[in-house]
Design an enzyme around this catalytic site. Structure first.
Site, PDB file in Angstrom:
ATOM      1  N   VAL A  43       0.781  -1.129  -0.020  1.00 17.35           N
ATOM      2  CA  VAL A  43       0.123  -0.091   0.036  1.00 17.35           C
ATOM      3  C   VAL A  43       0.878   1.197   0.069  1.00 17.35           C
ATOM      4  CG1 VAL A  43      -1.752   1.338   1.311  1.00 17.35           C
ATOM      5  CG2 VAL A  43      -1.809  -0.956   1.205  1.00 17.35           C
ATOM      6  N   LYS A  44       0.500   2.256  -0.653  1.00 18.20           N
ATOM      7  CA  LYS A  44       1.160   3.392  -0.855  1.00 18.20           C
ATOM      8  C   LYS A  44       0.385   4.355  -0.003  1.00 18.20           C
ATOM      9  CE  LYS A  44       2.801   6.910  -4.024  1.00 18.20           C
ATOM     10  NZ  LYS A  44       3.107   7.162  -5.499  1.00 18.20           N
ATOM     11  N   THR A  45       0.917   5.352   0.666  1.00 22.00           N
ATOM     12  CA  THR A  45       0.080   6.211   1.684  1.00 22.00           C
ATOM     13  C   THR A  45       0.987   7.387   1.856  1.00 22.00           C
ATOM     14  OG1 THR A  45      -1.249   6.358   3.523  1.00 22.00           O
ATOM     15  CG2 THR A  45       0.608   5.090   4.042  1.00 22.00           C
TER      16      THR A  45
END
Ligand code: 5RP
Length: 260
Positions: A171-173
């Protein structure tokens, strides 16, 4: 996890389980973003310092040589633009067959939690994961996109957990205060975006804080390619991500390289 999927993830995440991804997919809704007007010119000198390149199939086909050893994370969601009404109105834009033809190591899709089209983007994530699992292609969920979102740990933890629950493999955050809470409540690796261009030392601090707080790496764009010295900057970020270098030492690396 299937061998192919694990093998692809191991090309992105290095032996230390960290990664430095170079995000150059901005044009998919921003058009010729500052610094990426001629993608090939910007990307080519940076490629060998990145563990993967995140971009669209259009830029991959036209601007990247097919003999590069760096794994590709292909953006496969889109359908809107910065001058449209609602950015979250996205769909899947690339078939898994084409992603496989392009020999990508992962596919990436944006998740708009809390936006008008959150339902569609969450369902699209699930569909993409189903397709990815079928062929051994990992899925990166890109969270917290949208102008009006408050990017605090409560919101980011919600986004990242929802992405993981629907099967995203990583996941990219964004980094935020109390980022550890976001990491702890997300059972898959997190990488952080750099966000808008800020002074180089500040961007290095963001990368450093994220790694200290448990991020598995960065997927950074503007703070690298909009730097006055992009190669010096990616090398400094690399030192933080893979060598645990302090911010001061990484900034010295940047300064030494930029003066050459
Ligand atoms: C936009 C993206 C971009 O690739 C990414 O967020 C940009 O990276 P940066 O903020 O570091 O320029 O996924 O949805």
């Amino acid at each position: 996890m299937c061998w192919g999927l694990e093998n692809r993830l191991s090309r992105i995440f290095q032996k230390d389980n960290h990664t430095i991804m170079l995000a150059v997919d901005h044009g998919y809704f921003l058009g010729p973003t500052s610094g990426l007007e001629v993608p090939k010119k910007t990307i080519e000198p940076l490629i060998s310092f990145a563990d993967s390149l995140m971009l669209t199939r259009g830029i991959l086909r036209t601007s990247i040589s097919s003999d590069i050893p760096v794994p590709i994370v292909l953006r496969v969601s889109g359908g809107n633009s910065i001058i449209g009404k609602e950015l979250s109105d996205e769909d899947i834009t690339v078939s898994m067959e084409d992603a496989i033809r392009l020999n990508v190591s992962a596919v990436a899709l944006s998740l708009y939690v809390g936006s008008e089209y959150q339902h569609r983007t969450i369902i699209n994530l699930s569909r993409l994961v189903d397709e990815g699992e079928k062929y051994g292609i990992p899925v990166l969920a890109v969270t917290a996109v949208g102008r009006e979102m408050v990017r605090d740990s409560k919101y980011l933890a919600l986004c990242c957990r929802i992405a993981a629950e629907h099967g995203a493999h990583f996941v990219k955050t964004y980094h935020c205060k109390d980022f550890r809470k976001v990491v702890e409540s997300c059972p898959v690796p997190l990488v952080i975006a750099g966000g808008k261009k800020i002074p180089e030392k500040d961007a290095l601090q963001v990368a450093f804080n994220a790694i200290q707080d448990g991020a598995s790496g960065v997927d950074m764009g503007r703070n690298i390619f909009q730097s006055t010295h992009p190669v010096a900057m990616i090398k400094a970020v690399r030192a933080i991500v893979h060598k645990n270098t302090s911010v001061d030492d990484a900034y010295n690396i940047f300064n030494e390289l930029q003066s050459k």
